[in-house]
Design an enzyme around this catalytic site. Sequence first.
Site, PDB file in Angstrom:
ATOM      1  N   CYS A  47      31.498  31.814  47.759  1.00  0.00           N
ATOM      2  CA  CYS A  47      30.132  31.657  48.283  1.00  0.00           C
ATOM      3  C   CYS A  47      30.111  30.673  49.462  1.00  0.00           C
ATOM      4  O   CYS A  47      30.923  29.741  49.535  1.00  0.00           O
ATOM      5  CB  CYS A  47      29.191  31.186  47.167  1.00  0.00           C
ATOM      6  SG  CYS A  47      28.631  32.537  46.079  1.00  0.00           S
ATOM      7  N   HIS A  65      43.088  55.160  49.709  1.00  0.00           N
ATOM      8  CA  HIS A  65      43.026  55.659  48.331  1.00  0.00           C
ATOM      9  C   HIS A  65      42.007  54.867  47.519  1.00  0.00           C
ATOM     10  O   HIS A  65      41.910  53.648  47.663  1.00  0.00           O
ATOM     11  CB  HIS A  65      44.381  55.495  47.631  1.00  0.00           C
ATOM     12  CG  HIS A  65      45.489  56.300  48.223  1.00  0.00           C
ATOM     13  ND1 HIS A  65      45.621  57.641  48.012  1.00  0.00           N
ATOM     14  CD2 HIS A  65      46.542  55.955  49.000  1.00  0.00           C
ATOM     15  CE1 HIS A  65      46.714  58.087  48.633  1.00  0.00           C
ATOM     16  NE2 HIS A  65      47.278  57.083  49.244  1.00  0.00           N
ATOM     17  N   GLN A 123      41.329  41.925  49.713  1.00  0.00           N
ATOM     18  CA  GLN A 123      42.517  41.137  50.018  1.00  0.00           C
ATOM     19  C   GLN A 123      43.349  41.820  51.100  1.00  0.00           C
ATOM     20  O   GLN A 123      43.230  43.029  51.310  1.00  0.00           O
ATOM     21  CB  GLN A 123      43.383  40.969  48.772  1.00  0.00           C
ATOM     22  CG  GLN A 123      42.678  40.342  47.583  1.00  0.00           C
ATOM     23  CD  GLN A 123      43.657  39.942  46.476  1.00  0.00           C
ATOM     24  OE1 GLN A 123      44.691  39.333  46.735  1.00  0.00           O
ATOM     25  NE2 GLN A 123      43.332  40.305  45.249  1.00  0.00           N
ATOM     26  N   ASN A 169      44.767  33.057  51.035  1.00  0.00           N
ATOM     27  CA  ASN A 169      44.656  32.918  49.579  1.00  0.00           C
ATOM     28  C   ASN A 169      45.303  31.604  49.126  1.00  0.00           C
ATOM     29  O   ASN A 169      46.442  31.314  49.481  1.00  0.00           O
ATOM     30  CB  ASN A 169      45.353  34.109  48.908  1.00  0.00           C
ATOM     31  CG  ASN A 169      45.004  34.246  47.433  1.00  0.00           C
ATOM     32  OD1 ASN A 169      44.789  33.255  46.739  1.00  0.00           O
ATOM     33  ND2 ASN A 169      44.948  35.478  46.959  1.00  0.00           N
ATOM     34  N   SER A 209      40.041  67.148  27.317  1.00  0.00           N
ATOM     35  CA  SER A 209      38.874  66.273  27.507  1.00  0.00           C
ATOM     36  C   SER A 209      38.018  66.157  26.256  1.00  0.00           C
ATOM     37  O   SER A 209      37.158  65.294  26.170  1.00  0.00           O
ATOM     38  CB  SER A 209      38.040  66.734  28.705  1.00  0.00           C
ATOM     39  OG  SER A 209      38.321  68.061  29.044  1.00  0.00           O
ATOM     40  N   SER A 223      39.434  38.785  39.754  1.00  0.00           N
ATOM     41  CA  SER A 223      39.257  37.511  39.063  1.00  0.00           C
ATOM     42  C   SER A 223      37.961  36.809  39.454  1.00  0.00           C
ATOM     43  O   SER A 223      37.681  35.722  38.975  1.00  0.00           O
ATOM     44  CB  SER A 223      40.474  36.614  39.300  1.00  0.00           C
ATOM     45  OG  SER A 223      40.836  36.590  40.658  1.00  0.00           O
ATOM     46  N   HIS A 262      34.665  41.033  47.391  1.00  0.00           N
ATOM     47  CA  HIS A 262      35.748  40.611  48.291  1.00  0.00           C
ATOM     48  C   HIS A 262      36.938  41.542  48.196  1.00  0.00           C
ATOM     49  O   HIS A 262      37.087  42.303  47.239  1.00  0.00           O
ATOM     50  CB  HIS A 262      36.188  39.180  47.966  1.00  0.00           C
ATOM     51  CG  HIS A 262      36.992  39.065  46.689  1.00  0.00           C
ATOM     52  ND1 HIS A 262      36.419  39.149  45.434  1.00  0.00           N
ATOM     53  CD2 HIS A 262      38.323  38.882  46.468  1.00  0.00           C
ATOM     54  CE1 HIS A 262      37.356  39.012  44.509  1.00  0.00           C
ATOM     55  NE2 HIS A 262      38.520  38.855  45.107  1.00  0.00           N
ATOM     56  N   CYS A 266      31.405  29.398  42.626  1.00  0.00           N
ATOM     57  CA  CYS A 266      32.216  30.484  43.180  1.00  0.00           C
ATOM     58  C   CYS A 266      32.942  30.003  44.435  1.00  0.00           C
ATOM     59  O   CYS A 266      32.315  29.479  45.353  1.00  0.00           O
ATOM     60  CB  CYS A 266      31.305  31.669  43.509  1.00  0.00           C
ATOM     61  SG  CYS A 266      32.134  32.929  44.492  1.00  0.00           S
ATOM     62  N   ALA A 300      39.731  25.477  46.038  1.00  0.00           N
ATOM     63  CA  ALA A 300      40.748  24.748  45.273  1.00  0.00           C
ATOM     64  C   ALA A 300      41.517  23.745  46.140  1.00  0.00           C
ATOM     65  O   ALA A 300      41.862  22.648  45.695  1.00  0.00           O
ATOM     66  CB  ALA A 300      41.720  25.730  44.634  1.00  0.00           C
ATOM     67  N   HIS A 356      26.458  36.771  46.510  1.00  0.00           N
ATOM     68  CA  HIS A 356      27.313  36.786  45.326  1.00  0.00           C
ATOM     69  C   HIS A 356      26.998  37.972  44.416  1.00  0.00           C
ATOM     70  O   HIS A 356      27.829  38.403  43.610  1.00  0.00           O
ATOM     71  CB  HIS A 356      27.117  35.473  44.556  1.00  0.00           C
ATOM     72  CG  HIS A 356      28.047  35.262  43.403  1.00  0.00           C
ATOM     73  ND1 HIS A 356      29.378  34.942  43.571  1.00  0.00           N
ATOM     74  CD2 HIS A 356      27.839  35.315  42.059  1.00  0.00           C
ATOM     75  CE1 HIS A 356      29.950  34.809  42.374  1.00  0.00           C
ATOM     76  NE2 HIS A 356      29.045  35.034  41.442  1.00  0.00           N
ATOM     77  N   ASN A 373      40.288  44.997  44.791  1.00  0.00           N
ATOM     78  CA  ASN A 373      40.174  45.220  43.350  1.00  0.00           C
ATOM     79  C   ASN A 373      38.726  44.974  42.990  1.00  0.00           C
ATOM     80  O   ASN A 373      38.232  43.863  43.164  1.00  0.00           O
ATOM     81  CB  ASN A 373      41.051  44.241  42.562  1.00  0.00           C
ATOM     82  CG  ASN A 373      42.529  44.515  42.759  1.00  0.00           C
ATOM     83  OD1 ASN A 373      42.945  45.661  42.867  1.00  0.00           O
ATOM     84  ND2 ASN A 373      43.336  43.460  42.808  1.00  0.00           N
ATOM     85  N   LYS A 421      40.558  55.455  31.363  1.00  0.00           N
ATOM     86  CA  LYS A 421      41.858  56.093  31.165  1.00  0.00           C
ATOM     87  C   LYS A 421      42.916  54.999  31.101  1.00  0.00           C
ATOM     88  O   LYS A 421      42.962  54.124  31.970  1.00  0.00           O
ATOM     89  CB  LYS A 421      42.148  57.031  32.345  1.00  0.00           C
ATOM     90  CG  LYS A 421      43.604  57.458  32.481  1.00  0.00           C
ATOM     91  CD  LYS A 421      44.051  58.357  31.339  1.00  0.00           C
ATOM     92  CE  LYS A 421      45.550  58.670  31.428  1.00  0.00           C
ATOM     93  NZ  LYS A 421      46.018  59.449  30.265  1.00  0.00           N
ATOM     94  N   PHE A 422      43.791  55.070  30.110  1.00  0.00           N
ATOM     95  CA  PHE A 422      44.895  54.129  30.005  1.00  0.00           C
ATOM     96  C   PHE A 422      46.169  54.776  30.540  1.00  0.00           C
ATOM     97  O   PHE A 422      46.547  55.848  30.070  1.00  0.00           O
ATOM     98  CB  PHE A 422      45.106  53.718  28.551  1.00  0.00           C
ATOM     99  CG  PHE A 422      44.039  52.790  28.024  1.00  0.00           C
ATOM    100  CD1 PHE A 422      44.205  51.419  28.082  1.00  0.00           C
ATOM    101  CD2 PHE A 422      42.860  53.290  27.498  1.00  0.00           C
ATOM    102  CE1 PHE A 422      43.219  50.562  27.613  1.00  0.00           C
ATOM    103  CE2 PHE A 422      41.868  52.439  27.024  1.00  0.00           C
ATOM    104  CZ  PHE A 422      42.047  51.071  27.086  1.00  0.00           C
ATOM    105  N   HIS A 467      32.356  38.048  42.987  1.00  0.00           N
ATOM    106  CA  HIS A 467      31.846  38.005  44.367  1.00  0.00           C
ATOM    107  C   HIS A 467      32.527  39.131  45.160  1.00  0.00           C
ATOM    108  O   HIS A 467      33.743  39.280  45.092  1.00  0.00           O
ATOM    109  CB  HIS A 467      32.173  36.642  44.988  1.00  0.00           C
ATOM    110  CG  HIS A 467      31.464  36.407  46.286  1.00  0.00           C
ATOM    111  ND1 HIS A 467      30.494  35.441  46.444  1.00  0.00           N
ATOM    112  CD2 HIS A 467      31.563  37.020  47.489  1.00  0.00           C
ATOM    113  CE1 HIS A 467      30.034  35.468  47.672  1.00  0.00           C
ATOM    114  NE2 HIS A 467      30.683  36.422  48.338  1.00  0.00           N
TER     115      HIS A 467
END
Lengths: 346, 346
Positions: B53, B298, B168, B75, B27, B161, B166, B50, B59, B113, B153, B311-312, B164
């Site tokens: 909202c 998780h 999935q 989606n 570390s 992406s 949200h 957005c 789309a 939002h 995510n 962390k990569f 807002h």
Amino acid sequence: MFDLNDNPHTRVNILTGERVLVSPHRSKRPWQGQLEDDQQVQRPSHDANCYLCAGNTRANGEQNPAYTHSFVFQNDFSALLPDAAEGSYNEADLLIAEAEKGLCKVISFSPRHDLTLPELSMEEITAVVDLWQSEYASLAANEWINYIQIFENKGSIMGCSNPHPHGQIWAQSSIPLELQKEATQQHAYYEKHGRTLLTDYVNLELKKQERILVETEHFVALVPFWATWPFESMLVSKRAVQDILAFTAEEKADLALIIKTLTTKYDNLFETSFPYSAGMHQAPSDGQQYPYWHWHMHFYPPLLRSATVKKFMVGYELLANPQRDITPELAAQKLRDLSTLHYKNK
Amino acid sequence: MFDLNDNPHTRVNILTGERVLVSPHRSKRPWQGQLEDDQQVQRPSHDANCYLCAGNTRANGEQNPAYTHSFVFQNDFSALLPDAAEGSYNEADLLIAEAEKGLCKVISFSPRHDLTLPELSMEEITAVVDLWQSEYASLAANEWINYIQIFENKGSIMGCSNPHPHGQIWAQSSIPLELQKEATQQHAYYEKHGRTLLTDYVNLELKKQERILVETEHFVALVPFWATWPFESMLVSKRAVQDILAFTAEEKADLALIIKTLTTKYDNLFETSFPYSAGMHQAPSDGQQYPYWHWHMHFYPPLLRSATVKKFMVGYELLANPQRDITPELAAQKLRDLSTLHYKNK
Ligand SMILES: O=P(O)(O)O[C@H]1O[C@H](CO)[C@@H](O)[C@H](O)[C@H]1O
Ligand SMILES: O=P(O)(O)O[C@H]1O[C@H](CO)[C@@H](O)[C@H](O)[C@H]1O
């Protein structure tokens, strides 16, 4: 009718036995997410603050030699230690741990702070390959080292903490996870067919020519049928050898050539210094024979559609299954069509 | 003597059977690599651009309702499609593919939002849990849907992406990789002991109190002994249930509470909107009984030592084996000591 170019499907990674979810139709998805920095920064050829540049002093007080090709030393912040205490821990088969011994080395590819692999000369890349081979030989000679991972993280987006061209070697006492998977799959295939899995796979790909990127005298670069990263590729030696020790001088020069060609195409794709993690998969270095093992090298590049938009392996991918949008065939076609002359030299 | 706090070692993830390499001493490594954007941006409570909202047009031309709690829709750029052609492909056991059917939904957690989960009220988070449950029920009712992945995510650094708040849901015909691994491990344990793996594991952790973060009436939040991401955690239900359908109204409110508490601690750690990918692991929704399956969730957060250093999981991790620096015990202690009052409200 089921069409690999058009319908969502899974493909089997024959090296690990695991699958990747392919969503060919999804490439039209709009992107409003995070943009990466373009890796396009002009660097000086020598940086007084770089711990990899020739003549500079490192964290532990040692001074780098005035080297002219590549240069190797033990990582001052190694994740593995050679003198680590041995032992193991098990509580009710629920908390299970085991000591791990190892060591980490850093290889500077060139004294030039401002270049990367594709920009080095054939002579310089061959010197890197030579060093990989001699380091492998001396590490493998240690009785307690059973696996040696040679790799490179290129680009800050791939966690590379210093832009000076360099790679790493982590050598350790146990066999890491990905290698265990590949051993199982390669072993089973060899038992059944008497040839290595990658011999048959590469021959099939050479016949089909759909995913081949470059073919040299002794190596093939291709996008695997099961590629997970958008522009993932794999180098395979035509000769089924277990590790880098087996390569002749001619093969080593040829490996340098195919690395230069592939990484030049990568840089040309988005006209940027193309980030990736790359590394060789080789047989355990525990002194046993592994006739089923076939040397290869993976390239895992994160960029998806430009120098600044990458593929994220996140929610669904981490929790459920790796996923990709563009098909491996389309990625192969784009890479194949690119020049082997580096865009900076045009 | 071998010491988990001090010596490099591997730990077994009992849910997957795989190992993580732990390097406690590492570390102190200096960081000169990529810095992430601090996720600290003031957003308006409603954004006309957005697609999540209330009242805005998406789309595909559809208009979002004037919703007041959470809101779900298919989606517009799904990775999986319900009407995909069926079929499979196999060439010499080397090129292997299979069609995959599924569908992807998006759940807006709130019309606001500018907020994220920890900033929502208990009533609002409970509404999200209710929606997860009802969506799970209606998706599971489809004969061809065999697994349902509920996830989030959070943060652009995790490929999100749109800021807002949200999550999935991806529902599909086959069982994804991570779930197959967890099924194998949980099944074997249940056969041997007659109790679920996570029942015994959670009881052991409750006894030790070393890695526990929060305990509520019906749930436990802890840093798993085998955690891979720096501040990874896991929520487990005390009752061994197979999926979210089994939760009573009381349990759902309690799940909302532990999610609010955990994510508030996360935000407080670096006083930033803490990014992560999080998601539930549940039994297949194929109509069979899975007494060995134990619902859990998780959290995989990437930040390592500040709001801007992550962390990569790159070279060694991708090619060989996942690796971590800070120990799970140290991470647990830091998170445990944090307030459950959100730093923005202090
Ligand atoms: O669906 P989104 O938010 O556009 O996309 C995000 O989550 C998906 C599921 O984890 C990933 O496949 C994408 O790479 C990521 O950017
Ligand atoms: O050794 P470095 O360059 O400091 O670190 C980089 O590569 C390592 C090996 O893949 C990773 O563990 C680190 O997360 C990454 O930042």
